[in-house]
Design a protein around this motif. Structure first.
Motif, short mmCIF file in Angstrom:
data_model
loop_
_atom_site.label_atom_id
_atom_site.label_comp_id
_atom_site.label_asym_id
_atom_site.label_seq_id
_atom_site.Cartn_x
_atom_site.Cartn_y
_atom_site.Cartn_z
N SER A 89 0.85 -1.19 0.00
CA SER A 89 0.00 0.00 0.00
C SER A 89 0.89 1.24 0.00
N LYS A 139 -5.12 -3.73 0.38
CA LYS A 139 -5.78 -2.43 0.22
C LYS A 139 -6.72 -2.14 1.39
N GLU A 142 -4.63 -1.06 4.55
CA GLU A 142 -3.51 -0.26 4.06
C GLU A 142 -2.70 0.41 5.16
N LEU A 160 -2.23 -0.22 -5.62
CA LEU A 160 -1.07 -0.60 -4.82
C LEU A 160 0.22 -0.28 -5.57
#
Length: 280
Positions: A89, A139, A142, A160
């Motif tokens: 992330s 995600k 993150e 990402l």
């Protein structure tokens, strides 16, 4: 054209079908079987599914469905190079904290063992249902120092960062995908077609498979693949999937099939189609 494929977005199947059919309607399915069932029942026009991987071998779900349940045929074959990347992330990249968890499909984790052992031996390696699901997980978390192993399509889908590219141990890893449909399609023409058939022997007897192969050998027809799969009737009963480098319109190939049928074999022609390569 509406094409069902093995989802979710960001899988290697999604990457391949997006390249092969950039203007089609793409409908993700949760499983290979469901993608095939949607095409079989005409809820979609076709299904795009994996058939074989260099490292993991044949995708049994695809072959078994085409043999036992489907009247569709293969319309085209697409081969995609498989490249695995280390995805983070944006917050993890900014914070520059050590990775504590790496998630991916079990096959991808195995394919990147050398990199993980060298660079992230202290992290926890967690298998997930797909590489795309792993990217989605990173995600969703993150703020945590997690990483996913997945492809570039997954990095784009889930915003990402490609921290390290091409971390796979084996360079020449490819997956063959097929488009199957009730509709006959000519999608491209590059080389001579190949034909896939599925053969069931009349009985378990010595020399049965030799008789099948001889029908092609004396006609000098090249077989690029032969594989057995359980018939699912009783132990020790199999059918054979055979790829022949010949168009179904060939009199030599049709003569071979007629010879097999004369021997008492059941023969199912699964398709006669062109094959092409996609970019990784």
């Amino acid at each position: 054209m509406n094409i069902a494929y093995l989802g979710p977005n960001g899988t290697f199947t999604h990457e391949a079908v997006s390249q092969a059919f950039p203007h089609a309607i793409l409908t993700p399915a949760p499983t290979i079987q469901m993608a095939l069932e949607w095409a079989e029942s005409a809820k979609v026009d076709a299904a795009f599914v994996p058939l074989e991987n260099t490292l993991e071998g044949t995708v049994s779900m695809t072959i078994d469905y085409l043999f036992h349940h489907s009247t569709m045929t293969i319309q085209a074959e697409y081969t995609l190079p498989i490249a695995q990347h280390f995805l983070l992330s944006k917050k993890t990249v900014q914070n520059n904290t050590p990775i504590v968890k790496v998630v991916s499909h079990s096959h991808a984790l195995a394919q990147c063992h050398s990199f993980l052992h060298k660079e992230h031996a202290s992290a926890e390696w967690i298998p997930m249902s797909s590489t795309a699901a792993a990217a989605a997980y990173v995600k969703e978390n993150e703020d945590q120092p997690f990483a996913a192993i997945a492809n570039k399509k997954a990095a784009e889908e889930y915003d990402l960062v490609l921290a390290t590219e091409n971390i796979h141990d084996v360079e020449r890893n490819h997956t063959r995908f097929v488009l199957v449909s009730h509709e006959t399609m000519t999608l491209f023409e590059n080389k001579k077609k190949k034909t896939t058939i599925m053969v069931t022997l009349p009985e378990d007897r010595p020399g049965g498979l030799h008789s099948v192969l001889s029908a092609f050998a004396w006609r000098k027809l090249n077989l690029s693949k032969i594989e057995s799969r359980p018939l699912k009737t009783r132990l020790g009963q199999y059918f054979f999937m055979i790829d022949i480098e010949e168009d179904w319109s060939s009199l030599l190939l049709r003569g071979s099939v007629e010879e097999l049928e004369a021997l008492g074999c059941e023969v199912k022609v699964v398709g006669s189609y062109h094959a092409t390569y996609l970019e990784g």
